[in-house]
Design a protein around this motif. Structure first.
Motif, PDB file in Angstrom:
ATOM      1  N   LEU A  47       0.650  -1.247   0.212  1.00  0.00           N
ATOM      2  CA  LEU A  47      -0.043  -0.309   0.250  1.00  0.00           C
ATOM      3  C   LEU A  47       1.147   1.428   0.439  1.00  0.00           C
ATOM      4  CD1 LEU A  47      -2.928  -1.161   2.680  1.00  0.00           C
ATOM      5  CD2 LEU A  47      -2.802  -0.995  -0.080  1.00  0.00           C
ATOM      6  N   GLY A  48       1.356   1.268   0.504  1.00  0.00           N
ATOM      7  CA  GLY A  48       2.756   2.283   0.733  1.00  0.00           C
ATOM      8  C   GLY A  48       4.107   1.561   0.835  1.00  0.00           C
ATOM      9  N   ASN A  49       5.473   2.310   0.163  1.00  0.00           N
ATOM     10  CA  ASN A  49       6.469   1.903   0.407  1.00  0.00           C
ATOM     11  C   ASN A  49       7.729   3.506   0.448  1.00  0.00           C
ATOM     12  OD1 ASN A  49       8.433  -0.024   0.616  1.00  0.00           O
ATOM     13  ND2 ASN A  49       9.011  -1.147  -1.433  1.00  0.00           N
ATOM     14  N   GLN A  50       7.879   3.033   1.330  1.00  0.00           N
ATOM     15  CA  GLN A  50       9.199   4.378   1.479  1.00  0.00           C
ATOM     16  C   GLN A  50      10.458   4.106   1.593  1.00  0.00           C
ATOM     17  OE1 GLN A  50       8.811   7.751   0.197  1.00  0.00           O
ATOM     18  NE2 GLN A  50       6.751   7.428  -0.437  1.00  0.00           N
ATOM     19  N   LEU A  51      11.597   4.638   1.024  1.00  0.00           N
ATOM     20  CA  LEU A  51      12.589   3.733   1.189  1.00  0.00           C
ATOM     21  C   LEU A  51      13.732   5.365   0.936  1.00  0.00           C
ATOM     22  CD1 LEU A  51      14.611   0.754   0.489  1.00  0.00           C
ATOM     23  CD2 LEU A  51      15.849   2.873  -0.478  1.00  0.00           C
ATOM     24  N   TYR A  52      14.460   5.372   2.168  1.00  0.00           N
ATOM     25  CA  TYR A  52      15.716   6.506   1.781  1.00  0.00           C
ATOM     26  C   TYR A  52      16.716   5.300   1.973  1.00  0.00           C
ATOM     27  CZ  TYR A  52      18.831  10.640   2.454  1.00  0.00           C
ATOM     28  OH  TYR A  52      19.957  11.604   2.049  1.00  0.00           O
ATOM     29  N   SER A  53      18.207   6.080   0.982  1.00  0.00           N
ATOM     30  CA  SER A  53      19.490   5.602   0.956  1.00  0.00           C
ATOM     31  C   SER A  53      20.421   6.217   1.439  1.00  0.00           C
ATOM     32  CB  SER A  53      20.130   4.659  -0.679  1.00  0.00           C
ATOM     33  OG  SER A  53      20.502   4.483  -0.398  1.00  0.00           O
ATOM     34  N   GLN A  54      21.196   5.517   2.061  1.00  0.00           N
ATOM     35  CA  GLN A  54      21.931   6.888   3.096  1.00  0.00           C
ATOM     36  C   GLN A  54      23.147   5.949   2.350  1.00  0.00           C
ATOM     37  OE1 GLN A  54      22.483   6.199   6.727  1.00  0.00           O
ATOM     38  NE2 GLN A  54      20.624   5.987   8.052  1.00  0.00           N
ATOM     39  N   ILE A  55      23.361   5.403   1.028  1.00  0.00           N
ATOM     40  CA  ILE A  55      24.561   5.486   0.259  1.00  0.00           C
ATOM     41  C   ILE A  55      25.394   6.568   0.017  1.00  0.00           C
ATOM     42  CG2 ILE A  55      25.163   4.405  -1.844  1.00  0.00           C
ATOM     43  CD1 ILE A  55      23.778   2.097  -1.042  1.00  0.00           C
ATOM     44  N   ALA A  56      24.626   7.807  -0.823  1.00  0.00           N
ATOM     45  CA  ALA A  56      25.877   9.297  -0.766  1.00  0.00           C
ATOM     46  C   ALA A  56      26.195   8.873   0.125  1.00  0.00           C
ATOM     47  CB  ALA A  56      25.025   9.826  -1.550  1.00  0.00           C
ATOM     48  N   LEU A  57      25.984   9.327   1.696  1.00  0.00           N
ATOM     49  CA  LEU A  57      26.425  10.148   2.670  1.00  0.00           C
ATOM     50  C   LEU A  57      27.937   9.372   2.805  1.00  0.00           C
ATOM     51  CD1 LEU A  57      26.461  12.266   4.683  1.00  0.00           C
ATOM     52  CD2 LEU A  57      25.108   9.852   6.020  1.00  0.00           C
ATOM     53  N   HIS A  58      27.323   7.681   2.887  1.00  0.00           N
ATOM     54  CA  HIS A  58      28.177   7.019   3.443  1.00  0.00           C
ATOM     55  C   HIS A  58      29.507   7.039   2.247  1.00  0.00           C
ATOM     56  CE1 HIS A  58      26.612   6.034   6.774  1.00  0.00           C
ATOM     57  NE2 HIS A  58      25.102   5.328   6.422  1.00  0.00           N
ATOM     58  N   ALA A  59      29.277   7.292   1.306  1.00  0.00           N
ATOM     59  CA  ALA A  59      29.979   6.312  -0.449  1.00  0.00           C
ATOM     60  C   ALA A  59      31.213   7.911  -0.230  1.00  0.00           C
ATOM     61  CB  ALA A  59      29.552   7.371  -1.464  1.00  0.00           C
ATOM     62  N   GLN A  60      31.227   9.134   0.805  1.00  0.00           N
ATOM     63  CA  GLN A  60      32.094   9.694   1.001  1.00  0.00           C
ATOM     64  C   GLN A  60      32.892   9.335   1.424  1.00  0.00           C
ATOM     65  OE1 GLN A  60      29.988  13.958   2.335  1.00  0.00           O
ATOM     66  NE2 GLN A  60      28.350  13.234   0.714  1.00  0.00           N
ATOM     67  N   TYR A  61      32.710   8.860   2.683  1.00  0.00           N
ATOM     68  CA  TYR A  61      33.473   8.142   4.010  1.00  0.00           C
ATOM     69  C   TYR A  61      34.101   6.970   3.483  1.00  0.00           C
ATOM     70  CZ  TYR A  61      31.811  11.750   6.411  1.00  0.00           C
ATOM     71  OH  TYR A  61      31.957  13.465   6.619  1.00  0.00           O
ATOM     72  N   GLY A  62      33.296   5.793   2.313  1.00  0.00           N
ATOM     73  CA  GLY A  62      33.879   4.952   1.760  1.00  0.00           C
ATOM     74  C   GLY A  62      33.298   3.904   2.456  1.00  0.00           C
ATOM     75  N   GLY A  63      32.311   3.791   3.832  1.00  0.00           N
ATOM     76  CA  GLY A  63      31.509   2.463   3.982  1.00  0.00           C
ATOM     77  C   GLY A  63      30.423   2.974   4.892  1.00  0.00           C
ATOM     78  N   VAL A  64      30.134   2.742   5.927  1.00  0.00           N
ATOM     79  CA  VAL A  64      29.301   2.808   6.894  1.00  0.00           C
ATOM     80  C   VAL A  64      29.729   3.426   7.979  1.00  0.00           C
ATOM     81  CG1 VAL A  64      26.709   2.628   7.802  1.00  0.00           C
ATOM     82  CG2 VAL A  64      27.053   1.638   5.159  1.00  0.00           C
ATOM     83  N   PHE A  65      29.369   4.097   8.412  1.00  0.00           N
ATOM     84  CA  PHE A  65      30.264   4.463  10.464  1.00  0.00           C
ATOM     85  C   PHE A  65      28.450   4.297  10.953  1.00  0.00           C
ATOM     86  CE2 PHE A  65      33.538   7.162   8.381  1.00  0.00           C
ATOM     87  CZ  PHE A  65      34.592   5.407   8.534  1.00  0.00           C
ATOM     88  N   PRO A  66      28.725   3.271  11.760  1.00  0.00           N
ATOM     89  CA  PRO A  66      26.836   2.680  12.447  1.00  0.00           C
ATOM     90  C   PRO A  66      26.581   4.143  13.649  1.00  0.00           C
ATOM     91  CG  PRO A  66      28.980   1.286  13.128  1.00  0.00           C
ATOM     92  CD  PRO A  66      29.653   2.313  12.076  1.00  0.00           C
ATOM     93  N   MET A  67      27.325   5.680  14.125  1.00  0.00           N
ATOM     94  CA  MET A  67      26.908   6.262  14.238  1.00  0.00           C
ATOM     95  C   MET A  67      26.068   7.578  13.503  1.00  0.00           C
ATOM     96  SD  MET A  67      26.652   5.371  17.377  1.00  0.00           S
ATOM     97  CE  MET A  67      26.338   6.688  18.429  1.00  0.00           C
ATOM     98  N   MET A  68      26.687   7.497  12.528  1.00  0.00           N
ATOM     99  CA  MET A  68      26.233   8.781  11.605  1.00  0.00           C
ATOM    100  C   MET A  68      25.207   8.157  10.599  1.00  0.00           C
ATOM    101  SD  MET A  68      28.428   9.875   7.909  1.00  0.00           S
ATOM    102  CE  MET A  68      29.753  10.017   8.823  1.00  0.00           C
ATOM    103  N   ALA A  69      25.176   6.559  10.574  1.00  0.00           N
ATOM    104  CA  ALA A  69      23.937   5.481  10.287  1.00  0.00           C
ATOM    105  C   ALA A  69      22.378   6.275  11.200  1.00  0.00           C
ATOM    106  CB  ALA A  69      23.748   4.233   9.712  1.00  0.00           C
ATOM    107  N   LYS A  70      22.824   6.025  12.490  1.00  0.00           N
ATOM    108  CA  LYS A  70      22.328   5.968  13.576  1.00  0.00           C
ATOM    109  C   LYS A  70      21.497   7.549  13.628  1.00  0.00           C
ATOM    110  CE  LYS A  70      21.942   6.848  18.630  1.00  0.00           C
ATOM    111  NZ  LYS A  70      20.997   6.270  18.913  1.00  0.00           N
ATOM    112  N   ARG A  71      22.370   8.468  13.398  1.00  0.00           N
ATOM    113  CA  ARG A  71      21.580   9.805  13.269  1.00  0.00           C
ATOM    114  C   ARG A  71      20.754   9.978  11.859  1.00  0.00           C
ATOM    115  NH1 ARG A  71      26.933  11.763  14.396  1.00  0.00           N
ATOM    116  NH2 ARG A  71      26.934  12.393  12.403  1.00  0.00           N
ATOM    117  N   GLU A  72      21.420   9.816  10.623  1.00  0.00           N
ATOM    118  CA  GLU A  72      20.668   9.452   9.910  1.00  0.00           C
ATOM    119  C   GLU A  72      18.929   8.834   9.644  1.00  0.00           C
ATOM    120  OE1 GLU A  72      21.128  11.532   6.181  1.00  0.00           O
ATOM    121  OE2 GLU A  72      22.073  12.597   7.762  1.00  0.00           O
TER     122      GLU A  72
END
Ligand code: KG4
Ligand code: ZN
Length: 410
Positions: A47-72
């Motif tokens: 019925l509804g499907n929403q997704l926000y990818s943080q990839i562009a943000l993490h790409a600047q740092y070359g990987g996913v930082f957990p605390m940054m992912a949490k804030r996002e």
């Protein structure tokens, strides 16, 4: 039944609302009077499907930082829920809904760890007629593991706060099970899927940024891990090799693109930079992908100048090597357990060569091969809502007190 799914285990923030064709719903602690428009049991409609990818943000740092992912996740969950409600159109927003101070206090307590989430949550809550919502939503399914623990907690706390607001039960959901349950679906129309019955025993190959597992499934929703990686996950290896080659994060799709180009240009060329096939001859069903990453590094260090052509050759050889290993081990598992079906899930299953080679493997073995469509292969909340629904249907209890568990396993 209408289920709201929430996913925040890594770098995608996602919310999905599904309606299932099961109108015999009788949630143990939430008697339901909901109606459904779907004709038969075994169908599911988004019925509804929403997704926000943080990839562009993490790409600047070359990987996913957990605390940054949490804030996002904290920043994005409430606006995504609002959009998902609008998209699903199951209830209209109201104005000036009053929330008692007592309820606000309870919600604040639930969201205490997630700084900055309480205020926007209450702002949205003041537009939601709780009684109308309670009548519509049967349950909330949320990923509580495995994944990055700080990221998981945001979704878990959010689900509990929503549960408190709407008086709707929560079902904690295994992210990896989500990757499995979206495989046996057939698209019937734009947003509606038929849930196919699976021929068991099945072997599921779960390949993602954090996992490489072979799972034996003898019946619906019963899982036994029969093979696992001893070190890096296959997606992690794709990402690390991409980084070594100077390609952006996430590396899987980048490597895959280069490998495909090389294969098209030189279909039969002997690899100029051969790489090992780790553990291909071990007699067990385990994997290891950290050595091949080191082998790529050594290869690169020996070459004075890395041209785009060389990157392309290495990408192809790397992809060939890891795919050969997962095909061989999956075949071994199928033979060992007499499997009738191969299920594939996880972000790496978006890979074209992997899809092609597994289609051929299943044809050769004369068994079924189930893999989700690409958009449902990488992390999303549809798979979580669906896993939640299937578990509820099979009698799993909803829970009030549960934690996010980073290392959660079957
Ligand atoms: O399941 P997923 O979305 O997140 C986790 O739970 O880890 O998987 C993400 C992983 C990343 O390592 C990414 O590089 C990989 O899936 N991936 C791919 C492809 N698309 C995504 N790997 C190889 N080929 C692809 N086309
Ligand atoms: Zn995943």
């Amino acid at each position: 039944m209408i289920i709201l799914g929430i996913e925040t285990s890594c770098d995608e923030t996602a919310i999905c609302i599904i309606e299932t064709g099961d109108n015999s719903a009788s949630l143990q602690n939430h008697p339901t009077e909901k109606q459904t428009n779907l004709q038969s049991f075994g169908q599911v409609k988004i019925l509804g499907n929403q997704l926000y990818s943080q990839i562009a943000l993490h790409a600047q740092y070359g990987g996913v930082f957990p605390m940054m992912a949490k804030r996002e996740h904290v920043k994005n969950l409430t606006p995504l829920l609002e959009k998902c409600i609008e998209e699903s159109n199951i209830v209209k927003f109201s104005k000036n809904i009053k929330i008692s101070e007592e309820k606000k206090e309870k919600i604040q307590k639930i969201l205490i760890r997630e700084q900055g989430l309480f205020e926007p949550f209450i702002e949205l809550a003041e537009k939601i007629d709780q009684t109308a919502w309670n009548k519509k939503i049967d349950a909330i399914a949320v990923t509580n593991g495995p994944g990055l623990e700080p990221a998981l907690w945001v979704g878990v706390s959010f689900a509990k706060a929503l549960s408190e607001l709407l008086d709707v039960p929560v079902i904690p959901t295994n992210h990896m099970e989500g990757h499995i349950v979206v495989a046996p679906l057939t698209k019937i129309s734009e947003n509606t899927f038929e849930i196919k019955s699976v021929k068991y025993p099945a072997i599921a190959l779960l390949i993602s940024g954090g996992h490489t597992q072979l799972v034996l499934i003898k019946e619906n929703l019963k899982y036994e891990i029969v093979g696992n990686t001893k070190d890096d996950a296959i997606g992690e290896a794709f990402d690390k090799v991409a980084r070594i080659l100077g390609l952006p994060y996430p590396g899987g799709p980048q490597i895959s693109k280069l490998a495909e180009k090389e294969r098209l240009e030189f279909p039969n060329k002997i690899p100029p930079h051969p790489l090992p096939r780790p553990m291909i001859h071990s007699h067990d069903l385990n994997f290891s992908f950290s050595g091949i990453k080191t082998a790529v590094l050594y290869t690169i260090q020996k070459i004075p100048q890395i041209t785009d052509k060389i990157k392309q050759e290495i990408a192809r050889e790397f992809e060939d090597a890891v795919v050969e290993v997962i095909v061989k081990k999956t075949k071994q598992a199928v033979e060992q357990y007499g499997a009738e079906t191969i299920i594939m899930g996880g972000g790496v299953s978006a890979n074209k060569k992997i899809r092609n080679d597994f289609t051929k493997l299943a044809e050769n073995l004369n068994i079924n091969f189930l893999v989700p469509e690409i958009s449902a292969s990488t992390d999303n909340a549809f798979m979580i809502a669906l896993a939640g629904y299937l578990n509820l249907k099979s009698g799993k209890k909803t829970e009030k007190e549960f934690k996010a568990e980073g290392n959660f396993s079957f």
